[in-house]
Design a protein around this motif. Structure first.
Motif, PDB file in Angstrom:
ATOM      1  N   LEU A   1     -85.638 -26.288  81.299  1.00  0.00           N
ATOM      2  CA  LEU A   1     -84.990 -27.092  80.269  1.00  0.00           C
ATOM      3  C   LEU A   1     -85.264 -26.454  78.914  1.00  0.00           C
ATOM      4  N   PHE A   2     -84.270 -26.506  78.007  1.00  0.00           N
ATOM      5  CA  PHE A   2     -84.465 -25.845  76.715  1.00  0.00           C
ATOM      6  C   PHE A   2     -83.718 -26.561  75.607  1.00  0.00           C
ATOM      7  N   SER A   3     -84.297 -26.483  74.417  1.00  0.00           N
ATOM      8  CA  SER A   3     -83.664 -26.892  73.157  1.00  0.00           C
ATOM      9  C   SER A   3     -84.298 -26.021  72.081  1.00  0.00           C
ATOM     10  N   ASP A   4     -85.235 -26.552  71.244  1.00  0.00           N
ATOM     11  CA  ASP A   4     -85.923 -25.684  70.280  1.00  0.00           C
ATOM     12  C   ASP A   4     -86.708 -24.586  70.987  1.00  0.00           C
ATOM     13  N   ARG A   5     -87.232 -24.900  72.124  1.00  0.00           N
ATOM     14  CA  ARG A   5     -87.949 -23.934  72.957  1.00  0.00           C
ATOM     15  C   ARG A   5     -87.624 -24.213  74.409  1.00  0.00           C
ATOM     16  N   ALA A   6     -87.925 -23.296  75.271  1.00  0.00           N
ATOM     17  CA  ALA A   6     -87.633 -23.436  76.701  1.00  0.00           C
ATOM     18  C   ALA A   6     -88.931 -23.608  77.471  1.00  0.00           C
ATOM     19  N   TYR A   7     -88.880 -24.378  78.516  1.00  0.00           N
ATOM     20  CA  TYR A   7     -90.075 -24.560  79.340  1.00  0.00           C
ATOM     21  C   TYR A   7     -89.660 -24.771  80.794  1.00  0.00           C
ATOM     22  N   LEU A   8     -90.573 -24.393  81.678  1.00  0.00           N
ATOM     23  CA  LEU A   8     -90.334 -24.534  83.111  1.00  0.00           C
ATOM     24  C   LEU A   8     -90.619 -25.973  83.515  1.00  0.00           C
ATOM     25  N   GLN A   9     -89.617 -26.629  84.025  1.00  0.00           N
ATOM     26  CA  GLN A   9     -89.776 -28.002  84.497  1.00  0.00           C
ATOM     27  C   GLN A   9     -90.105 -28.061  85.976  1.00  0.00           C
ATOM     28  N   ALA A  10     -89.520 -27.151  86.766  1.00  0.00           N
ATOM     29  CA  ALA A  10     -89.798 -27.103  88.207  1.00  0.00           C
ATOM     30  C   ALA A  10     -89.771 -25.657  88.666  1.00  0.00           C
ATOM     31  N   PRO A  11     -90.843 -25.167  89.296  1.00  0.00           N
ATOM     32  CA  PRO A  11     -90.823 -23.795  89.841  1.00  0.00           C
ATOM     33  C   PRO A  11     -89.890 -23.718  91.044  1.00  0.00           C
TER      34      PRO A  11
ATOM     35  N   ILE B   1     -81.269 -20.222  73.786  1.00  0.00           N
ATOM     36  CA  ILE B   1     -80.687 -19.654  75.003  1.00  0.00           C
ATOM     37  C   ILE B   1     -81.471 -18.440  75.496  1.00  0.00           C
ATOM     38  N   GLY B   2     -81.846 -17.549  74.559  1.00  0.00           N
ATOM     39  CA  GLY B   2     -82.581 -16.347  74.944  1.00  0.00           C
ATOM     40  C   GLY B   2     -83.901 -16.657  75.610  1.00  0.00           C
ATOM     41  N   ASP B   3     -84.633 -17.626  75.068  1.00  0.00           N
ATOM     42  CA  ASP B   3     -85.919 -18.006  75.662  1.00  0.00           C
ATOM     43  C   ASP B   3     -85.736 -18.619  77.051  1.00  0.00           C
ATOM     44  N   ALA B   4     -84.655 -19.395  77.224  1.00  0.00           N
ATOM     45  CA  ALA B   4     -84.382 -19.991  78.529  1.00  0.00           C
ATOM     46  C   ALA B   4     -84.144 -18.913  79.583  1.00  0.00           C
ATOM     47  N   ILE B   5     -83.405 -17.867  79.201  1.00  0.00           N
ATOM     48  CA  ILE B   5     -83.160 -16.767  80.132  1.00  0.00           C
ATOM     49  C   ILE B   5     -84.464 -16.041  80.440  1.00  0.00           C
ATOM     50  N   ALA B   6     -85.276 -15.800  79.397  1.00  0.00           N
ATOM     51  CA  ALA B   6     -86.525 -15.057  79.578  1.00  0.00           C
ATOM     52  C   ALA B   6     -87.480 -15.786  80.519  1.00  0.00           C
ATOM     53  N   ILE B   7     -87.619 -17.103  80.342  1.00  0.00           N
ATOM     54  CA  ILE B   7     -88.527 -17.864  81.216  1.00  0.00           C
ATOM     55  C   ILE B   7     -88.003 -17.884  82.651  1.00  0.00           C
ATOM     56  N   SER B   8     -86.691 -17.982  82.800  1.00  0.00           N
ATOM     57  CA  SER B   8     -86.105 -17.955  84.144  1.00  0.00           C
ATOM     58  C   SER B   8     -86.341 -16.607  84.812  1.00  0.00           C
ATOM     59  N   LEU B   9     -86.188 -15.523  84.044  1.00  0.00           N
ATOM     60  CA  LEU B   9     -86.418 -14.188  84.604  1.00  0.00           C
ATOM     61  C   LEU B   9     -87.862 -14.010  85.048  1.00  0.00           C
ATOM     62  N   LYS B  10     -88.784 -14.596  84.308  1.00  0.00           N
ATOM     63  CA  LYS B  10     -90.198 -14.489  84.657  1.00  0.00           C
ATOM     64  C   LYS B  10     -90.465 -15.063  86.039  1.00  0.00           C
ATOM     65  N   ARG B  11     -89.747 -16.121  86.399  1.00  0.00           N
ATOM     66  CA  ARG B  11     -89.928 -16.750  87.711  1.00  0.00           C
ATOM     67  C   ARG B  11     -89.137 -16.047  88.805  1.00  0.00           C
ATOM     68  N   LEU B  12     -88.070 -15.355  88.436  1.00  0.00           N
ATOM     69  CA  LEU B  12     -87.209 -14.722  89.429  1.00  0.00           C
ATOM     70  C   LEU B  12     -87.564 -13.264  89.717  1.00  0.00           C
ATOM     71  N   LYS B  13     -88.241 -12.600  88.785  1.00  0.00           N
ATOM     72  CA  LYS B  13     -88.413 -11.141  88.887  1.00  0.00           C
ATOM     73  C   LYS B  13     -89.222 -10.707  90.105  1.00  0.00           C
ATOM     74  N   ASP B  14     -90.144 -11.533  90.573  1.00  0.00           N
ATOM     75  CA  ASP B  14     -90.986 -11.152  91.712  1.00  0.00           C
ATOM     76  C   ASP B  14     -90.417 -11.604  93.054  1.00  0.00           C
ATOM     77  N   ARG B  15     -89.260 -12.251  93.025  1.00  0.00           N
ATOM     78  CA  ARG B  15     -88.628 -12.689  94.253  1.00  0.00           C
ATOM     79  C   ARG B  15     -87.832 -11.542  94.873  1.00  0.00           C
ATOM     80  N   PRO B  16     -87.519 -11.612  96.201  1.00  0.00           N
ATOM     81  CA  PRO B  16     -86.751 -10.538  96.845  1.00  0.00           C
ATOM     82  C   PRO B  16     -85.403 -10.323  96.171  1.00  0.00           C
ATOM     83  N   GLU B  17     -84.960  -9.088  96.151  1.00  0.00           N
ATOM     84  CA  GLU B  17     -83.686  -8.762  95.517  1.00  0.00           C
ATOM     85  C   GLU B  17     -82.512  -9.282  96.347  1.00  0.00           C
ATOM     86  N   ASN B  18     -81.331  -9.190  95.746  1.00  0.00           N
ATOM     87  CA  ASN B  18     -80.065  -9.585  96.387  1.00  0.00           C
ATOM     88  C   ASN B  18     -79.973 -11.078  96.654  1.00  0.00           C
ATOM     89  N   GLY B  19     -80.812 -11.864  96.015  1.00  0.00           N
ATOM     90  CA  GLY B  19     -80.693 -13.304  96.205  1.00  0.00           C
ATOM     91  C   GLY B  19     -81.186 -14.082  95.007  1.00  0.00           C
TER      92      GLY B  19
END
Length: 339
Positions: A141-151, A177-195
């Motif tokens: 969830l994001f507005s002034d800043r972005a934060y992880l609500q559910a892993p 918006i940029g911070d929301a993308i960055a936090i999402s990438l942090k959670r996705l980057k270590d997951r298997p590719e192609n999904g």
């Protein structure tokens, strides 16, 4: 039910009897004889008779039982439970939802009544999350800043509950918006590719946060993470002013250019949702582009039981040894004491 994993092991059951039947008996002339003057006393006063036959029968029965238990343990008995479905390995889907002040705009209609953007987004996103069976779903969830609500999690109901609790302006009125993308990438980057997929929904332009949206999109491109962007908000609505009713564009702040570029850079797609039906169609289109995992794999849990017959055989073997050793030892001591 109880089954045997190695049932062919039961073919070894008649092995001792076959060996006894086909094996050549030992030549009595090859071994010497030891004459014991108190032989009869040691073995109960006679070499034959009903007592000796009974003892031989008990020994044979006990030895046979031990062998049956050992073969049963070798056959690997196991308790097999009912089938349990395991979720097939699916995609990792992060949802990034805008909670800025403009998401409280009532330019959508549900059942003929005005409804806020966030209310409609919650309803349609809830259906989308519920349909992602076999996928891991996370929430930012994001507005002034972005934060992880559910892993990322298979517990879609928990994610739906957390989204339902979200409120406009929870962390401010602006849009990061940029911070929301960055936090999402942090959670996705270590997951298997192609999904790995990010679905970003907003109704405005980036005006807060540290990370620039296009810079975050570049990182997503390098990581191979696909981003689908959704711009929400009506294109026109009538409002009452001091000069009467006027037609205005409630989505004037929506930066469609940046959202399109983010999607294009990462191999995703940009969608525009101007009403409830349009937003529902967007999520259905994402479902089509990123189909959920196949049918779940079913397994039957197994509980090994081989240690029960193996343990019983060990106990009986110990008793068998005692039956052979203890009476003989006692008889010898008694004979020596009497002599």
């Amino acid at each position: 039910m109880i089954t045997f994993l190695w049932p062919l092991a039961f073919l070894a059951l008649p092995l001792p009897f076959l060996v006894r039947y086909f094996a050549k008996p030992a030549d009595p002339g090859l071994s010497g004889a030891l004459r014991v003057p108190f032989f009869k006393s040691v073995f109960g006063g006679a070499s034959g008779g009903a007592g000796a036959e009974n003892r031989s029968l008990w020994k044979l029965t006990l030895a046979s039982l031990i062998w049956v238990l050992l073969v049963t343990a070798l056959a690997r008995p196991a308790f097999v439970g009912p089938e349990v479905p395991l979720p097939a390995e699916g995609r990792d889907v992060m949802l990034a939802i805008d909670l800025s002040g403009s998401m409280d705009e009532q330019d959508f209609a549900v059942g003929g009544r005005p409804s806020t953007r966030l209310h409609v987004v919650k309803a349609t996103a809830d259906t989308f999350i519920e349909s992602r069976k076999g996928d891991r779903v996370g929430l930012v969830l994001f507005s002034d800043r972005a934060y992880l609500q559910a892993p990322l999690t298979f517990d879609r109901n928990a994610v739906r509950d957390l989204l339902d609790e979200a409120e406009v302006g929870l962390t401010g009125q602006k849009t990061a918006i940029g911070d929301a993308i960055a936090i999402s990438l942090k959670r996705l980057k270590d997951r298997p590719e192609n999904g790995r997929v990010l679905v970003l929904l907003t109704d405005g332009a980036n005006n807060s946060g540290v990370m620039e949206p296009l810079k975050a999109a570049t990182l997503a491109e390098e990581l191979g993470i696909k981003i689908y962007t959704i711009g929400v908000g009506a294109e026109a609505m009538t409002v009452n002013t001091r000069f009467g009713q006027q037609l205005v564009n409630p989505s004037a702040d929506l930066d469609e250019g940046v959202l399109k570029e983010i999607a294009d850079m990462t191999g995703g797609k940009y969608f525009r949702a101007t009403n409830v039906e349009g937003l529902a169609t967007v999520y259905r289109e994402i479902d089509r582009l990123e189909p959920v995992a196949g049918d779940p794999v079913h397994i039957r849990p197994e509980v090994a039981l081989y240690y029960w017959p193996a343990g019983a055989a060990l106990i009986l073997a110990a008793l068998f040894a005692l039956i052979l050793v203890v009476p003989t030892t006692f008889s010898r001591r008694h004979s020596v004491a009497g002599g």
